[in-house]
Design a protein around this motif. Structure first.
Motif, PDB file in Angstrom:
ATOM      1  N   GLU A 158       0.834  -1.197   0.000  1.00 44.65           N
ATOM      2  CA  GLU A 158       0.000   0.000   0.000  1.00 44.65           C
ATOM      3  C   GLU A 158       0.873   1.253   0.000  1.00 44.65           C
ATOM      4  O   GLU A 158       0.610   2.210  -0.740  1.00 44.65           O
ATOM      5  CB  GLU A 158      -0.918   0.013   1.221  1.00 44.65           C
ATOM      6  CG  GLU A 158      -1.827   1.244   1.268  1.00 44.65           C
ATOM      7  CD  GLU A 158      -2.697   1.276   2.508  1.00 44.65           C
ATOM      8  OE1 GLU A 158      -3.299   2.327   2.760  1.00 44.65           O
ATOM      9  OE2 GLU A 158      -2.753   0.244   3.219  1.00 44.65           O
ATOM     10  N   LEU A 159       1.934   1.228   0.820  1.00 41.68           N
ATOM     11  CA  LEU A 159       2.858   2.364   0.847  1.00 41.68           C
ATOM     12  C   LEU A 159       3.604   2.480  -0.476  1.00 41.68           C
ATOM     13  O   LEU A 159       3.834   3.577  -0.979  1.00 41.68           O
ATOM     14  CB  LEU A 159       3.856   2.217   1.996  1.00 41.68           C
ATOM     15  CG  LEU A 159       3.348   2.551   3.393  1.00 41.68           C
ATOM     16  CD1 LEU A 159       4.433   2.287   4.425  1.00 41.68           C
ATOM     17  CD2 LEU A 159       2.925   4.016   3.457  1.00 41.68           C
ATOM     18  N   GLU A 161       2.535   1.770  -3.317  1.00 41.59           N
ATOM     19  CA  GLU A 161       1.614   2.378  -4.276  1.00 41.59           C
ATOM     20  C   GLU A 161       1.572   3.894  -4.094  1.00 41.59           C
ATOM     21  O   GLU A 161       1.538   4.649  -5.066  1.00 41.59           O
ATOM     22  CB  GLU A 161       0.215   1.791  -4.101  1.00 41.59           C
ATOM     23  CG  GLU A 161      -0.797   2.289  -5.117  1.00 41.59           C
ATOM     24  CD  GLU A 161      -0.493   1.821  -6.529  1.00 41.59           C
ATOM     25  OE1 GLU A 161      -0.963   2.470  -7.479  1.00 41.59           O
ATOM     26  OE2 GLU A 161       0.225   0.808  -6.685  1.00 41.59           O
ATOM     27  N   ARG A 162       1.597   4.346  -2.849  1.00 38.71           N
ATOM     28  CA  ARG A 162       1.617   5.790  -2.593  1.00 38.71           C
ATOM     29  C   ARG A 162       2.876   6.423  -3.168  1.00 38.71           C
ATOM     30  O   ARG A 162       2.828   7.476  -3.804  1.00 38.71           O
ATOM     31  CB  ARG A 162       1.568   6.068  -1.083  1.00 38.71           C
ATOM     32  CG  ARG A 162       0.253   5.775  -0.409  1.00 38.71           C
ATOM     33  CD  ARG A 162       0.276   6.351   0.991  1.00 38.71           C
ATOM     34  NE  ARG A 162      -0.402   5.502   1.953  1.00 38.71           N
ATOM     35  CZ  ARG A 162      -0.333   5.660   3.261  1.00 38.71           C
ATOM     36  NH1 ARG A 162       0.405   6.635   3.761  1.00 38.71           N
ATOM     37  NH2 ARG A 162      -0.986   4.851   4.077  1.00 38.71           N
ATOM     38  N   LYS A 207       1.827  13.633  -0.620  1.00 36.31           N
ATOM     39  CA  LYS A 207       1.352  12.519  -1.438  1.00 36.31           C
ATOM     40  C   LYS A 207       1.330  11.199  -0.667  1.00 36.31           C
ATOM     41  O   LYS A 207       0.433  10.372  -0.882  1.00 36.31           O
ATOM     42  CB  LYS A 207       2.222  12.375  -2.688  1.00 36.31           C
ATOM     43  CG  LYS A 207       2.000  13.471  -3.723  1.00 36.31           C
ATOM     44  CD  LYS A 207       2.895  13.266  -4.940  1.00 36.31           C
ATOM     45  CE  LYS A 207       2.668  14.354  -5.998  1.00 36.31           C
ATOM     46  NZ  LYS A 207       3.548  14.156  -7.186  1.00 36.31           N
ATOM     47  N   VAL A 208       2.326  10.989   0.209  1.00 31.56           N
ATOM     48  CA  VAL A 208       2.399   9.696   0.902  1.00 31.56           C
ATOM     49  C   VAL A 208       1.803   9.756   2.303  1.00 31.56           C
ATOM     50  O   VAL A 208       1.699   8.733   2.992  1.00 31.56           O
ATOM     51  CB  VAL A 208       3.853   9.190   0.972  1.00 31.56           C
ATOM     52  CG1 VAL A 208       4.446   9.077  -0.421  1.00 31.56           C
ATOM     53  CG2 VAL A 208       4.720  10.079   1.875  1.00 31.56           C
TER      54      VAL A 208
END
Length: 226
Positions: A158-159, A161-162, A207-208
């Motif tokens: 998931e991270l 992807e960020r 963004k993250v």
């Protein structure tokens, strides 16, 4: 104007910091106190709707003080003031790994050594107020060392992807930050200005979902970026 509270048990240190900050057009020192208990009382009284007509935007906090130390004072302030409402920057001569990590875990927005120059101090505080974070090279090394010493974990997809949403230049800046470089060093290596580096770092944090540079580094390692 950014309203600053100075917290240090040494009067000469407070006087020096006041002189530096009041010479800068962006800062107004609204108080200086000698220990954590005084800091808690001052912030409580200085609320924008409280007994005093001035609030506090930023606390510049020493670590070692009588009564309760800067880490505990930071923790107690965070119980009633969110990181977006009240900025806290720890300023100390003691930049050991345990001190840095304890301060950041307690809710500090940044960590600087007392050997920092006036220009770098002002720049770091302005960066924090703007929504970023500031870490001295020693503090960055402490965070990186702590993260890399942890047992290896599977990349957090998931991270990852960020972080894939970052531009190439933003990724370059994040990787450079994760290796402990400061803004000036990164700027020289990437042939850009320090302001551009700060802009890329701020955009990457947004963004993250990182609240500051320390968390950005930790997330980058968990995402397999660094």
């Amino acid at each position: 104007m950014i309203r600053v509270l100075l917290v240090d048990d040494q009067e000469m240190i407070r006087l020096g910091l006041r002189t530096i900050l009041e010479a800068h057009e962006s800062f107004e020192v609204v108080g200086d106190v000698a220990d954590g208990f005084e800091a808690l009382a001052f912030v409580q009284k200085a609320g924008r709707d409280g007994a005093q007509d001035r609030g506090v935007d930023l606390v510049l906090m020493d670590v070692r003080m009588p009564g309760i130390d800067g880490v505990e004072t930071t923790r107690r302030l965070r119980e009633t003031h969110a990181a977006t409402e009240l900025k806290i920057v720890v300023l100390t001569t003691f930049e050991q790994d345990s001190t840095v990590l304890a301060a950041l875990r307690a809710g500090a927005n940044g960590f600087l050594g007392k050997g920092v120059g006036p220009a770098a101090l002002a720049e770091g505080l302005l960066e924090v107020v703007a929504g970023g974070g500031t870490l001295s090279p020693a503090a960055s090394a402490a965070v990186i060392g702590h993260v890399t010493e942890q047992p290896a974990v599977v990349v957090d997809q998931e991270l990852a992807e960020r972080f894939s949403a970052l531009t190439a230049r933003e990724r370059d800046v994040v990787i450079a930050i994760a290796t402990g470089r400061d803004n000036d060093t990164i700027a020289a290596e990437l042939f850009v200005s320090p302001f551009t580096v700060k802009t890329h770092a701020s955009r990457a944090m947004a963004k993250v979902g990182a609240r500051d540079r320390a968390q950005l580094v930790a997330l980058a390692y968990r995402a397999g970026l660094a």
